[in-house]
Design an enzyme around this catalytic site. Structure first.
Site, PDB file in Angstrom:
ATOM      1  N   LYS A  42       0.839  -1.199   0.000  1.00 59.05           N
ATOM      2  CA  LYS A  42       0.000   0.000   0.000  1.00 59.05           C
ATOM      3  C   LYS A  42       0.873   1.249   0.000  1.00 59.05           C
ATOM      4  O   LYS A  42       2.083   1.180   0.250  1.00 59.05           O
ATOM      5  CB  LYS A  42      -0.925  -0.008   1.215  1.00 59.05           C
ATOM      6  CG  LYS A  42      -0.202   0.036   2.554  1.00 59.05           C
ATOM      7  CD  LYS A  42      -1.179  -0.019   3.714  1.00 59.05           C
ATOM      8  CE  LYS A  42      -0.447   0.011   5.054  1.00 59.05           C
ATOM      9  NZ  LYS A  42      -1.382   0.033   6.203  1.00 59.05           N
ATOM     10  N   ARG A 139     -10.029   0.355  14.908  1.00 62.28           N
ATOM     11  CA  ARG A 139     -10.055   1.052  13.629  1.00 62.28           C
ATOM     12  C   ARG A 139     -11.300   0.616  12.853  1.00 62.28           C
ATOM     13  O   ARG A 139     -12.351   1.228  12.965  1.00 62.28           O
ATOM     14  CB  ARG A 139      -8.755   0.733  12.869  1.00 62.28           C
ATOM     15  CG  ARG A 139      -8.347   1.737  11.832  1.00 62.28           C
ATOM     16  CD  ARG A 139      -6.874   1.660  11.507  1.00 62.28           C
ATOM     17  NE  ARG A 139      -6.393   0.309  11.206  1.00 62.28           N
ATOM     18  CZ  ARG A 139      -5.116   0.005  10.935  1.00 62.28           C
ATOM     19  NH1 ARG A 139      -4.209   0.971  10.947  1.00 62.28           N
ATOM     20  NH2 ARG A 139      -4.741  -1.226  10.665  1.00 62.28           N
ATOM     21  N   HIS A 169      -5.674  -7.132  13.285  1.00 65.86           N
ATOM     22  CA  HIS A 169      -4.409  -6.389  13.277  1.00 65.86           C
ATOM     23  C   HIS A 169      -4.021  -6.056  14.707  1.00 65.86           C
ATOM     24  O   HIS A 169      -4.850  -5.591  15.486  1.00 65.86           O
ATOM     25  CB  HIS A 169      -4.548  -5.100  12.464  1.00 65.86           C
ATOM     26  CG  HIS A 169      -3.240  -4.399  12.211  1.00 65.86           C
ATOM     27  ND1 HIS A 169      -2.283  -4.906  11.352  1.00 65.86           N
ATOM     28  CD2 HIS A 169      -2.724  -3.252  12.704  1.00 65.86           C
ATOM     29  CE1 HIS A 169      -1.243  -4.086  11.330  1.00 65.86           C
ATOM     30  NE2 HIS A 169      -1.484  -3.079  12.154  1.00 65.86           N
ATOM     31  N   ARG A 222       1.185 -10.963   7.218  1.00 61.47           N
ATOM     32  CA  ARG A 222       1.287  -9.777   6.367  1.00 61.47           C
ATOM     33  C   ARG A 222       2.618  -9.086   6.646  1.00 61.47           C
ATOM     34  O   ARG A 222       2.855  -8.629   7.763  1.00 61.47           O
ATOM     35  CB  ARG A 222       0.120  -8.823   6.638  1.00 61.47           C
ATOM     36  CG  ARG A 222      -1.261  -9.437   6.395  1.00 61.47           C
ATOM     37  CD  ARG A 222      -2.367  -8.408   6.621  1.00 61.47           C
ATOM     38  NE  ARG A 222      -2.308  -7.793   7.946  1.00 61.47           N
ATOM     39  CZ  ARG A 222      -2.857  -8.300   9.039  1.00 61.47           C
ATOM     40  NH1 ARG A 222      -3.483  -9.481   8.997  1.00 61.47           N
ATOM     41  NH2 ARG A 222      -2.771  -7.674  10.190  1.00 61.47           N
ATOM     42  N   TYR A 268      15.175  31.839   4.266  1.00 62.79           N
ATOM     43  CA  TYR A 268      14.053  32.613   4.798  1.00 62.79           C
ATOM     44  C   TYR A 268      14.222  32.898   6.285  1.00 62.79           C
ATOM     45  O   TYR A 268      14.630  32.036   7.062  1.00 62.79           O
ATOM     46  CB  TYR A 268      12.741  31.847   4.597  1.00 62.79           C
ATOM     47  CG  TYR A 268      12.289  31.779   3.163  1.00 62.79           C
ATOM     48  CD1 TYR A 268      11.865  32.916   2.487  1.00 62.79           C
ATOM     49  CD2 TYR A 268      12.267  30.563   2.483  1.00 62.79           C
ATOM     50  CE1 TYR A 268      11.445  32.849   1.174  1.00 62.79           C
ATOM     51  CE2 TYR A 268      11.846  30.484   1.156  1.00 62.79           C
ATOM     52  CZ  TYR A 268      11.433  31.634   0.518  1.00 62.79           C
ATOM     53  OH  TYR A 268      11.011  31.573  -0.796  1.00 62.79           O
ATOM     54  N   CYS A 314      13.624  25.333   1.949  1.00 66.88           N
ATOM     55  CA  CYS A 314      12.673  25.995   1.059  1.00 66.88           C
ATOM     56  C   CYS A 314      11.790  24.948   0.372  1.00 66.88           C
ATOM     57  O   CYS A 314      11.958  23.745   0.568  1.00 66.88           O
ATOM     58  CB  CYS A 314      13.426  26.809   0.015  1.00 66.88           C
ATOM     59  SG  CYS A 314      14.645  27.954   0.711  1.00 66.88           S
ATOM     60  N   ASP A 316      11.709  23.992  -2.729  1.00 69.41           N
ATOM     61  CA  ASP A 316      12.367  23.179  -3.747  1.00 69.41           C
ATOM     62  C   ASP A 316      13.879  23.047  -3.549  1.00 69.41           C
ATOM     63  O   ASP A 316      14.533  22.345  -4.326  1.00 69.41           O
ATOM     64  CB  ASP A 316      12.144  23.804  -5.135  1.00 69.41           C
ATOM     65  CG  ASP A 316      10.705  24.225  -5.339  1.00 69.41           C
ATOM     66  OD1 ASP A 316       9.838  23.338  -5.351  1.00 69.41           O
ATOM     67  OD2 ASP A 316      10.452  25.440  -5.478  1.00 69.41           O
TER      68      ASP A 316
END
Length: 390
Positions: A42, A139, A169, A222, A268, A314, A316
């Site tokens: 997942k 859950r 689980h 699992r 910044y 920042c 990027d």
């Protein structure tokens, strides 16, 4: 560089499929041969790449896959994966015919869901289901034997529904205190004992339980976090019966290098001020890539040495203090090995005050993934279906 044939920024992740295969094989050898491995892929295989990891896991000894949502299962089908796929999360009952079309196994945990889903199967369509039991995770899932029997009867009445599995689980399988784990296990055993007939698959163990508790194997487990070479928790590191190999690394390159004078500021808010002459390098990765602002101060590897991120990260880009002048194009390792130094996912998770699961998951899709197979970095983007069909 040669392996950057389809992206144009000097930042990339590498996923070692050989390591993933070794991890799955180690789990396989640790378990009885009659216990099925369900590989959990997942969230784009925890950020590693869904189809690449899925096929690697299947080749290494897994025989079933698990995802969170139908969308993820359909994506795998569209990429050529033919192995059984279980959706662990909730699906809409009106989408049951789509699941049947793609041969996707769904999780059932509500009587009303079964009643509604029966209206939406067309013709001779059929679907496999696993019933989820809530033994203490809180859950989703059925919480008592009476409801379990009621849902089981509804499924048994309609031959289009194949009752293939039942599962739960564990909430604390990765903790040293086993009290709550034992309570959940006992509840699970009592609930499945109430079933008039047992399905093909009974599974309760996540990675932590599969590595620690043979009494919770039943006939399937699992495997998620351990498949990627990461420990389910720091608490149980000493209890892992074999070496896990961390498959995810994150790299960038210096795109700019400059000398600062004493008192010069960076980024910044001007929060970083140089105390003396120093070399600063810029790398093209930032919080839009999942390398978030809280990682200011985290060390990276450059020229085989640790160097801190300075100033605010920042969107990027971010800046690092270099040990000396280094040329543009020098590789910077944010996660992984460089020479004899190693920065683990756990180290980054500690800086973020989170768990290792979160780190590769939050590295954005705009960071391209390269894959190592048979010891070589290979470009799988253009021929995934040719090389990775099940």
């Amino acid at each position: 560089m040669e392996e950057q044939g389809y992206f144009y920024r000097d930042t990339w992740a590498e996923v070692d499929l050989d390591y993933i295969a070794e991890n799955v094989k180690s789990v396989r050898s640790h378990l009885p041969q009659d216990v099925t491995i369900i590989a959990v892929v997942k969230a784009n295989a925890y950020g590693h790449g869904d189809v690449q990891v899925a096929q690697t896991a299947l080749e290494a000894g897994a025989s079933y896959l698990a995802v969170a949502f139908m969308d993820e299962a359909i994506a795998l089908r569209n990429k050529g994966i033919k192995a059984p796929i279980l959706v662990l999360g909730a699906s809409r009952p009106e989408d049951v015919e789509v699941a049947a079309k793609f041969a996707i196994t769904l999780t059932v945990f509500q009587k009303e869901w079964v009643q509604e889903a029966r209206k939406h199967l067309e013709g001779n369509q059929s679907i496999s289901v696993h019933i989820k039991l809530d033994t203490g995770m809180g859950r989703i899932g059925i919480r008592n034997a009476e409801e379990l029997i009621s849902i089981h009867q509804l499924i048994a009445e309609d031959e289009r529904f194949q009752f293939e599995g039942v599962y739960t689980h564990f909430a604390t399988a990765d903790e040293l205190d086993q009290t709550y784990f034992q309570q959940q296990l006992e509840i699970f055993e009592k609930m499945i004992a109430a079933l008039p007939n047992r399905p093909k698959y009974i599974h309760s163990s996540n990675s932590a339980a599969a590595l620690r508790f043979p009494k919770a194997y039943f006939n399937a487990v699992r495997i998620g976090i351990a498949m990627y070479g990461l420990t389910p928790s720091l608490e149980m590191e000493q209890e892992i019966p074999f070496t896990l190999k961390e498959a995810f690394s994150l790299n960038s390159r210096l795109v700019h290098v400059k000398k600062l004078e004493k008192g010069d500021k960076v980024s910044y808010g001007a929060t970083y001020e140089s105390e003396e002459e120093e070399w600063i390098g810029t790398i093209p990765i930032g919080y839009a890539d999942g390398w978030i602002r809280r990682l200011q101060g985290q060390e990276v590897l450059v020229a085989g040495e640790r160097s801190p991120i300075v100033g605010r990260i920042c969107m990027d880009q971010c800046m690092i203090r270099l040990p000396r002048y280094l040329p543009i194009g020098t590789t910077v390792t944010l996660i992984g090995t460089q020479e004899n130094q190693f920065i683990s996912v756990n180290e980054v998770a500690k800086k973020l005050e989170t768990i290792n699961y979160e780190v590769p998951c939050i590295i954005a899709n705009r960071v391209p993934r390269l894959y190592k197979k048979n010891g070589k970095v290979v470009d799988l983007k253009n021929d995934l279906l040719n090389n990775y069909q099940a």
